[in-house]
Design an enzyme around this catalytic site. Structure first.
Site, PDB file in Angstrom:
ATOM      1  N   GLU A 129     -50.430  11.760  12.206  1.00 59.61           N
ATOM      2  CA  GLU A 129     -49.734  10.727  11.882  1.00 59.61           C
ATOM      3  C   GLU A 129     -49.613   9.671  11.208  1.00 59.61           C
ATOM      4  O   GLU A 129     -49.228   9.067  10.113  1.00 59.61           O
ATOM      5  CB  GLU A 129     -48.041  11.118  12.875  1.00 59.61           C
ATOM      6  CG  GLU A 129     -47.068  12.201  13.188  1.00 59.61           C
ATOM      7  CD  GLU A 129     -47.860  12.934  13.924  1.00 59.61           C
ATOM      8  OE1 GLU A 129     -47.408  14.241  14.365  1.00 59.61           O
ATOM      9  OE2 GLU A 129     -48.843  13.149  14.214  1.00 59.61           O
TER      10      GLU A 129
ATOM     11  N   GLU B 105     -47.874  18.165  19.173  1.00 63.21           N
ATOM     12  CA  GLU B 105     -46.510  17.286  20.023  1.00 63.21           C
ATOM     13  C   GLU B 105     -45.560  18.571  20.992  1.00 63.21           C
ATOM     14  O   GLU B 105     -45.523  18.743  21.935  1.00 63.21           O
ATOM     15  CB  GLU B 105     -45.383  16.970  19.355  1.00 63.21           C
ATOM     16  CG  GLU B 105     -46.172  15.145  18.298  1.00 63.21           C
ATOM     17  CD  GLU B 105     -45.616  14.270  18.064  1.00 63.21           C
ATOM     18  OE1 GLU B 105     -45.436  13.626  19.117  1.00 63.21           O
ATOM     19  OE2 GLU B 105     -44.435  14.962  17.037  1.00 63.21           O
TER      20      GLU B 105
END
Length: 269
Positions: free
Chosen positions: A143, A123
């Protein structure tokens, strides 16, 4: 390199006109901590404030870039670094700014990736401008495998940076990607031999640093500002931002240096 600040988990050094930010928590594969996030955000601010800094290189210590959120801390008592909680309380978005979700430095950011660059690491990577990785680097958004959401911006940014089918595969499978795969889908720009990503990133930074800083910053701003515009609006915006650059002393110096067959000396004027 010359040391210029940082925290126990984030090293800040100067290499000429380049600010080198090193995620420095190798025992945890540079997983996110409060000292790391605060140091990272302060590094972005330092680069923004200092006109002598023309580029930023972001890398990780110990052979890894960043393994993302510290899941052990998440399952226990929270992130390490009580001394920094006041900073986080004073600016509730500090962690998002540190991760380049809610902040964009005006100087180019070049990522030098070795080892793990996964979850929050991938990210953060999406907030950088130029990306170099060692051939054994690993990428991915894990995730969903942990029942979590990649809230650092990936469901928005990733599909704008790589084809949507690849973005969705990465987001929905939570599988790892090799450096070669990441390059093939456009997530990174260059794959280099292991252990040389920082060297290559610094070489790219030197190329950036040799260019006119006003021009470099205007070009970066234009690319991001026009990304979601129509072509007509984007071209209008580009002209409004780019045309004034031609009237600067730096532009005159660039032309003069070319004619005189010498390196230009830019002064940000």
């Amino acid at each position: 390199m010359g040391r210029s600040g940082g925290t126990e988990h984030l090293t800040v050094e100067r290499e000429g006109a380049t600010l080198v930010l090193t995620l420095n928590r190798p025992e945890a594969k540079n997983a996110l901590s409060l000292p790391l996030l605060v140091g990272l955000y302060d590094g972005w601010l330092e680069a923004d404030a200092d006109d002598d800094i023309r580029s930023i290189v972001l890398t990780g210590a110990g052979g890894d870039f960043c393994a993302g959120m510290d899941l052990k801390a998440l399952a226990g008592n929270g992130m390490e670094g009580d001394a920094y909680r006041d900073r986080m309380k004073a600016d509730p978005e500090l962690h998002w700014k540190a991760m380049l979700r809610n902040h964009r430095p005006r100087k180019p950011v070049i990522a030098a990736v070795e080892g793990y660059c996964v979850a929050g690491g991938t990210e953060i990577l999406q907030g950088t401008d130029i990306r170099v990785a060692g051939e054994s680097a690993t990428f991915g958004l894990f995730e969903v495998k942990r029942g979590l959401f990649p809230i650092g911006g990936s469901t928005v940014r990733l599909q704008r940076q790589i084809p949507r089918t690849h973005a969705l595969e990465m987001l929905l499978t939570g599988r790892p990607y090799t450096a070669a795969e990441a390059a093939s889908i456009g997530l990174i720009g260059q794959v280099v031999p292991d252990g040389t990503a920082l060297e290559r990133a610094l070489a790219i930074a030197e190329q950036v640093n040799a260019c006119g800083p006003l021009a470099v910053e205007a070009v970066k701003a234009s690319v991001y500002d026009t990304a979601e515009m129509t072509e007509t609006d984007g071209l209008k915006s580009e002209l409004e931002r780019g045309w004034p650059v031609f009237g600067t002393d730096d532009a005159k110096e660039g032309a003069k240096a070319f004619a005189e067959k010498r390196p230009p000396v830019y002064r940000r004027t």
